[in-house]
Scaffold this motif. Structure first.
Motif, PDB file in Angstrom:
ATOM      1  N   VAL A  12     -12.745 -47.603 -16.639  1.00  0.00           N
ATOM      2  CA  VAL A  12     -12.899 -47.310 -18.058  1.00  0.00           C
ATOM      3  C   VAL A  12     -14.216 -47.915 -18.539  1.00  0.00           C
ATOM      4  O   VAL A  12     -14.491 -49.094 -18.288  1.00  0.00           O
ATOM      5  N   CYS A  23      -0.364 -44.139 -17.589  1.00  0.00           N
ATOM      6  CA  CYS A  23      -1.772 -44.515 -17.732  1.00  0.00           C
ATOM      7  C   CYS A  23      -1.806 -46.033 -17.648  1.00  0.00           C
ATOM      8  O   CYS A  23      -1.359 -46.724 -18.573  1.00  0.00           O
ATOM      9  N   ASN A  25      -8.497 -47.739 -13.909  1.00  0.00           N
ATOM     10  CA  ASN A  25      -7.417 -47.046 -14.602  1.00  0.00           C
ATOM     11  C   ASN A  25      -6.970 -45.834 -13.803  1.00  0.00           C
ATOM     12  O   ASN A  25      -7.794 -45.076 -13.294  1.00  0.00           O
ATOM     13  N   TRP A  40      -4.202 -42.534 -14.160  1.00  0.00           N
ATOM     14  CA  TRP A  40      -3.332 -41.840 -15.105  1.00  0.00           C
ATOM     15  C   TRP A  40      -2.933 -40.483 -14.544  1.00  0.00           C
ATOM     16  O   TRP A  40      -3.603 -39.919 -13.688  1.00  0.00           O
ATOM     17  N   GLN A  79      -8.145 -43.152 -23.258  1.00  0.00           N
ATOM     18  CA  GLN A  79      -7.266 -42.974 -22.102  1.00  0.00           C
ATOM     19  C   GLN A  79      -5.858 -42.613 -22.545  1.00  0.00           C
ATOM     20  O   GLN A  79      -5.202 -41.742 -21.955  1.00  0.00           O
TER      21      GLN A  79
END
Length: 207
Positions: A189, A136, A199, A201, A26
């Motif tokens: 994730v 992120c 997550n 981002w 990530q």
């Protein structure tokens, strides 16, 4: 003064969780996009340093309030051509003049700052008008069942994970702080406990 737990145990726990292969993947989606003069909020263990492109970045300045983590960041892997400075500081009260940076990088940091709106306001202040916020972050899951467990476990989780919160919104908080979201992606994730796996981002510019 930091407790023995904060000095010796917490850095090892953070290293284990924050450097897992899925989390590092990530980081790799965001950090290489940084350019110019870069500020990294909550540089922590310096895990992002390996992903900066020295041909795009003039200098990386990292801030973190924890001396134990700053010491680890100083020895973190990076391209030897990358210029890096690591300073004591909090995201809510950055020791820099307005419009000082081309890029602000914020990865897995908003979960543990004391006041996310203040931290994002400071990020906006130090960014140049044409600058970019790259983020992120893990946060509040969109699924009710997972969010319920996040809320139940958050009090204990904060105690063992250095003040990390499980239920903070990400993209909506960034937009509310005066940023225009340019790109936002999200997913759970893989190979990560569901309570920490959501997550978000992307990138944002100053409104």
């Amino acid at each position: 003064m930091a407790s023995l737990y904060d000095r010796f145990i917490l850095p090892r726990l953070l290293a284990c969780g924050c450097s897992s292969s899925p989390v590092m993947k990530q980081r790799a989606k965001v950090v290489p996009k940084a350019a110019g003069r870069v500020l990294e909020l909550g540089i922590g263990l310096g895990l992002n340093l390996a992903f900066y492109d020295p041909d795009r970045v003039t200098r990386v300045t990292g801030v973190d309030p924890a001396p134990e983590l700053r010491a680890r960041a100083l020895t973190a892997a990076r391209d030897p051509r990358l210029s890096v400075a690591i300073e004591d500081g909090t995201a809510e009260a950055l020791p820099f003049e307005a419009a000082s940076f081309d890029t602000v990088v914020c990865t897995f940091t908003l979960c543990s700052v004391h006041t996310p709106p203040a931290a994002l306001a400071e990020a906006r202040r130090v960014l140049r008008p044409t600058g970019t916020l790259l983020f992120c972050e893990h946060g509040l899951a969109p699924d009710a069942d997972i969010a319920k467990w996040q809320r139940r476990l958050e009090p204990l989780w904060k105690r063992i994970a250095g003040g990390c919160h499980l239920t903070r919104p990400i993209a909506t908080a960034i937009a509310a702080a005066g940023f225009d979201l340019q790109q936002v992606d999200s997913m759970y994730v893989p190979n990560t406990p569901r309570i920490t796996a959501w997550n978000e981002w992307g990138s944002a510019t100053v409104r």
